[in-house]
Design a protein around this motif. Sequence first.
Motif, short mmCIF file in Angstrom:
data_model
loop_
_atom_site.label_atom_id
_atom_site.label_comp_id
_atom_site.label_asym_id
_atom_site.label_seq_id
_atom_site.Cartn_x
_atom_site.Cartn_y
_atom_site.Cartn_z
N LEU A 112 -10.57 16.81 -29.40
CA LEU A 112 -10.99 17.59 -30.57
C LEU A 112 -10.21 17.21 -31.82
O LEU A 112 -10.77 17.13 -32.93
N LEU A 132 -16.67 25.34 -33.82
CA LEU A 132 -17.16 24.79 -32.56
C LEU A 132 -18.41 25.60 -32.19
O LEU A 132 -18.29 26.79 -31.86
N ASP A 135 -18.88 28.33 -29.32
CA ASP A 135 -18.38 29.70 -29.42
C ASP A 135 -19.23 30.45 -30.44
O ASP A 135 -19.24 30.10 -31.62
N ARG A 171 -8.02 27.38 -20.16
CA ARG A 171 -9.21 26.87 -20.86
C ARG A 171 -9.04 26.84 -22.38
O ARG A 171 -9.92 26.39 -23.11
N TYR A 172 -7.89 27.33 -22.88
CA TYR A 172 -7.76 27.56 -24.33
C TYR A 172 -6.45 27.03 -24.90
O TYR A 172 -5.49 26.77 -24.18
N GLY A 173 -6.42 26.98 -26.25
CA GLY A 173 -5.16 26.88 -26.96
C GLY A 173 -4.59 28.29 -27.03
O GLY A 173 -5.31 29.23 -27.37
N GLU A 192 -1.61 24.05 -25.65
CA GLU A 192 -2.99 23.78 -25.29
C GLU A 192 -3.16 23.85 -23.77
O GLU A 192 -2.44 23.20 -23.03
N LYS A 193 -4.11 24.67 -23.36
CA LYS A 193 -4.52 24.81 -21.96
C LYS A 193 -3.36 25.01 -20.98
O LYS A 193 -3.21 24.25 -20.01
N ILE A 205 -7.12 30.82 -28.78
CA ILE A 205 -7.89 30.35 -29.94
C ILE A 205 -9.35 30.24 -29.54
O ILE A 205 -9.67 29.67 -28.50
N ILE A 206 -10.24 30.79 -30.35
CA ILE A 206 -11.66 30.50 -30.13
C ILE A 206 -12.12 29.56 -31.26
O ILE A 206 -11.36 29.31 -32.20
N GLY A 207 -13.32 29.05 -31.16
CA GLY A 207 -13.70 27.90 -31.98
C GLY A 207 -13.93 28.10 -33.46
O GLY A 207 -14.97 27.70 -34.02
N TYR A 209 -11.60 27.60 -37.14
CA TYR A 209 -10.33 27.21 -37.74
C TYR A 209 -10.52 27.08 -39.24
O TYR A 209 -11.58 26.65 -39.71
N GLN A 231 -5.08 16.54 -29.46
CA GLN A 231 -5.43 17.96 -29.53
C GLN A 231 -5.14 18.52 -30.93
O GLN A 231 -4.06 18.31 -31.47
N THR A 233 -4.68 21.60 -31.44
CA THR A 233 -3.64 22.61 -31.20
C THR A 233 -2.25 22.00 -31.42
O THR A 233 -1.38 22.61 -32.06
C1 G1P Z 1 -11.07 23.68 -27.57
C2 G1P Z 1 -9.64 23.72 -28.07
C3 G1P Z 1 -8.93 24.97 -27.56
C4 G1P Z 1 -9.71 26.21 -27.94
C5 G1P Z 1 -11.16 26.09 -27.44
C6 G1P Z 1 -12.01 27.24 -27.95
O1 G1P Z 1 -11.07 23.49 -26.18
O2 G1P Z 1 -8.97 22.56 -27.65
O3 G1P Z 1 -7.64 25.04 -28.10
O4 G1P Z 1 -9.08 27.35 -27.40
O5 G1P Z 1 -11.77 24.88 -27.89
O6 G1P Z 1 -13.29 27.22 -27.39
P1 G1P Z 1 -12.38 22.97 -25.39
O7 G1P Z 1 -13.26 24.17 -25.22
O8 G1P Z 1 -13.01 21.90 -26.22
O9 G1P Z 1 -11.87 22.47 -24.08
#
Ligand code: G1P
Length: 288
Positions: A112, A132, A135, A171-173, A192-193, A205-207, A209, A231, A233
């Motif tokens: 990303l 993103l 989301d 699954r997230y930052g 991150e994750k 974090i959701i998508g 920023y 990343q 993040t």
């Molecule tokens: C990405 C980001 C992550 C964030 C997430 C939100 O992850 O890297 O930090 O929390 O989007 O949906 P991905 O879903 O692409 O793995």
Amino acid sequence: MSQKIDTVVFPVAGMGTRFLPATKAVPKEMLPVVDKPLIQWAVEEAAAAGCTRFVFVTSPEKGAIMSHFGDAPHYQEMLEARGKTRELALLKAGLPKNAEIFETYQDAPLGLGHAIWCAREATGDKPFAVILPDDMVQHQTGCLAQMAAHYETVGGNLVAVENVPSEETYRYGVLNPGAETDDLVEVKGLVEKPAPEDAPSTLAIIGRYILDAKIMDTLSAFKKGAGGEIQITDAMAELIGHVPMHGFRFAGTRYDCGNRDGFLEANLAFALAQGGDELKQRLRQLLD
Ligand code: G1P
């Protein structure tokens, strides 16, 4: 202090393997939630937040996304001839009148952070938003508009956050949170994750920023992080101490349309929100 956010970046080069076979010929961002593709919901959210410059970081295989926001002469002529003004307006696909569109390719799946870096020529030296489209947030005021209102006071890097179950932090930052005031959380660190046992909190974090232009320099070091990817993040974490960094607890419900169940739930939630008494009744019957 801070500047108006007029540019938004959509990182949409990913393959969407979770939705195969639906995404074999159709990009996942073109899958519809009710009557609009995911990417159009994202564009409309950005337009509602005041964005006029739309940057798509895409790939040559996903031409349908740009076609969706381009001209459609075959439809146009036919609809004009038939005087179908409502349908003609729908051809604009949610773009404001003064929209500028930019397309750039991400030539390799390097993460990303790399996708966002690919947008650097269009973003220039001003802060910019990233959405993103996977989301989706359901609320009267779009998530990005809520953030943009706060960005005027905080500046720097701002991310939308919500608490997730602790077994899902991988699954997230995830934020290492500092002081909190109303909906804003100071960020002391980011991971991150992380596995649940390594996560500094459950605030994820959701998508959405809003990023300081300096992020592009940080990203250009191409440092690899979780999953061997560049990343965003990590780049934001590096900037802590140099620019302000906050999480924003948005109002609304988030749907993760990156997986099948979340996508189906979003479809139901958005359909019901459009006034579906009959649909509600049918759903009850199905449940019974
Ligand atoms: C990405 C980001 C992550 C964030 C997430 C939100 O992850 O890297 O930090 O929390 O989007 O949906 P991905 O879903 O692409 O793995």
